[in-house]
Design a protein around this motif. Sequence first.
Motif, PDB file in Angstrom:
ATOM      1  N   GLY A 159       0.792  -1.232   0.000  1.00 21.77           N
ATOM      2  CA  GLY A 159       0.000   0.000   0.000  1.00 21.77           C
ATOM      3  C   GLY A 159       0.817   1.269   0.000  1.00 21.77           C
ATOM      4  O   GLY A 159       0.315   2.326   0.408  1.00 21.77           O
ATOM      5  N   VAL A 160       2.070   1.194  -0.439  1.00 21.18           N
ATOM      6  CA  VAL A 160       2.904   2.402  -0.531  1.00 21.18           C
ATOM      7  C   VAL A 160       2.610   3.053  -1.876  1.00 21.18           C
ATOM      8  O   VAL A 160       3.095   2.615  -2.925  1.00 21.18           O
ATOM      9  CB  VAL A 160       4.399   2.065  -0.413  1.00 21.18           C
ATOM     10  N   ASN A 161       1.808   4.102  -1.861  1.00 18.72           N
ATOM     11  CA  ASN A 161       1.332   4.733  -3.086  1.00 18.72           C
ATOM     12  C   ASN A 161       1.881   6.152  -3.222  1.00 18.72           C
ATOM     13  O   ASN A 161       2.100   6.846  -2.235  1.00 18.72           O
ATOM     14  CB  ASN A 161      -0.201   4.775  -3.106  1.00 18.72           C
ATOM     15  N   ASP A 189      -0.462  -0.657   6.620  1.00  9.15           N
ATOM     16  CA  ASP A 189      -0.853  -1.235   7.902  1.00  9.15           C
ATOM     17  C   ASP A 189       0.351  -1.856   8.602  1.00  9.15           C
ATOM     18  O   ASP A 189       1.458  -1.912   8.055  1.00  9.15           O
ATOM     19  CB  ASP A 189      -1.975  -2.265   7.724  1.00  9.15           C
ATOM     20  N   GLU A 190       0.133  -2.337   9.816  1.00 13.50           N
ATOM     21  CA  GLU A 190       1.232  -2.850  10.641  1.00 13.50           C
ATOM     22  C   GLU A 190       1.931  -4.041   9.991  1.00 13.50           C
ATOM     23  O   GLU A 190       3.165  -4.138  10.019  1.00 13.50           O
ATOM     24  CB  GLU A 190       0.694  -3.254  12.012  1.00 13.50           C
ATOM     25  N   ASN A 191       1.165  -4.930   9.373  1.00  9.92           N
ATOM     26  CA  ASN A 191       1.763  -6.101   8.736  1.00  9.92           C
ATOM     27  C   ASN A 191       2.636  -5.705   7.547  1.00  9.92           C
ATOM     28  O   ASN A 191       3.722  -6.271   7.339  1.00  9.92           O
ATOM     29  CB  ASN A 191       0.661  -7.055   8.269  1.00  9.92           C
ATOM     30  N   ALA A 192       2.177  -4.714   6.779  1.00  5.89           N
ATOM     31  CA  ALA A 192       2.953  -4.235   5.644  1.00  5.89           C
ATOM     32  C   ALA A 192       4.260  -3.599   6.110  1.00  5.89           C
ATOM     33  O   ALA A 192       5.320  -3.806   5.510  1.00  5.89           O
ATOM     34  CB  ALA A 192       2.136  -3.235   4.834  1.00  5.89           C
ATOM     35  N   ALA A 198      11.513  -5.911   7.474  1.00  5.49           N
ATOM     36  CA  ALA A 198      12.277  -7.146   7.324  1.00  5.49           C
ATOM     37  C   ALA A 198      13.201  -7.065   6.115  1.00  5.49           C
ATOM     38  O   ALA A 198      14.363  -7.504   6.156  1.00  5.49           O
ATOM     39  CB  ALA A 198      11.330  -8.343   7.191  1.00  5.49           C
ATOM     40  N   LEU A 199      12.702  -6.480   5.025  1.00  5.05           N
ATOM     41  CA  LEU A 199      13.534  -6.341   3.830  1.00  5.05           C
ATOM     42  C   LEU A 199      14.686  -5.371   4.084  1.00  5.05           C
ATOM     43  O   LEU A 199      15.809  -5.607   3.649  1.00  5.05           O
ATOM     44  CB  LEU A 199      12.685  -5.858   2.651  1.00  5.05           C
ATOM     45  N   ALA A 200      14.419  -4.300   4.816  1.00  9.21           N
ATOM     46  CA  ALA A 200      15.464  -3.319   5.119  1.00  9.21           C
ATOM     47  C   ALA A 200      16.534  -3.910   6.019  1.00  9.21           C
ATOM     48  O   ALA A 200      17.690  -3.471   5.977  1.00  9.21           O
ATOM     49  CB  ALA A 200      14.842  -2.089   5.784  1.00  9.21           C
TER      50      ALA A 200
END
Length: 314
Positions: A159-161, A189-192, A198-200
């Motif tokens: 949801g990064v728009n 959201d928190e899960n996103a 985690a990727l960072a």
Amino acid sequence: MLIDTCTLPKDERTYLELGKLFEDNGYRLYKMRKFEEYSLYLENKNFLGSESVLTFQGFGGKLMALKPDVTLSIVKNVQIGESGCEKLYYRESVYRTERGGSDFKEINQMGLECIGNFDNATTIEICSLAVKSLATIDDEFVFAVSHMGFVSGLLDACGVNGPTAKKAVLECLRSRNAHDIAAAAVGSDENAVKKLAALASAGTNFEDALALAKSLADTEETVAAVNELSALCDELRSTPFFDRVRLDFSVLNDIDYYNGVIFQGYVRRVPKLILSGGRYDGLLARIGKDIKAMGFALSLGDLNAYYPRAGKEA
């Protein structure tokens, strides 16, 4: 008369060895003119990563430029033949400022481009040639791979728009700043946010980072990217160079131009980036060509300063 290439300067020896490597794999030498219209570079300054271009007034009043980049000139001028794919390599000079510098330099480059219709096997071939190019220069090197399709797909899924939010998250990933991901990923959201963090925070061991990417991939785009990285991993694992390869999601290029595998390369003695490349279909789309493109460039002009001729080692 045969020439003992071991006595040649490092840059000349490398040009000869890479030329043979590329030609043996079906790439042909491409020669180009030194000048292009300045508008080509002005319209694609984000692809260049710099607005510094040497210009002069040409005949007829057109503003011309000394090439700051080879790829832009090739994709503008190349004509795709009946095969539907052109495999080219070049040895050219470009004129630009180096990162952190203020003066223009003539930079000797060698590289290759594949433009047209090609498949994942060609992507793997180009990555393998990039690895072999580094090994030609020095046995001790690092080849860092990433995938813009995976990163952009993950941003969309999280949801990064909008360009501002995407730019902020990409900067966090580039700097491995997991702490500020939440603030950058506005509206997620928190899960996103956890996925992006985690990727960072991911390490660069290829198989570990690939396992993480697989756990985060849940869309068509991200799954396709992971499959491509898995195939690349399998190919490189079978070579003597796998311990020199990293999967590093902090390696990022402009999201508007690059859409697939990207990579960077370093060799032991040269204290700066020496190789960079990847898949850049976005550039072709911007100039009105609906085809694929991938390649890489090596900056070889400084090799002689770090690699003395045979018999002159420090």
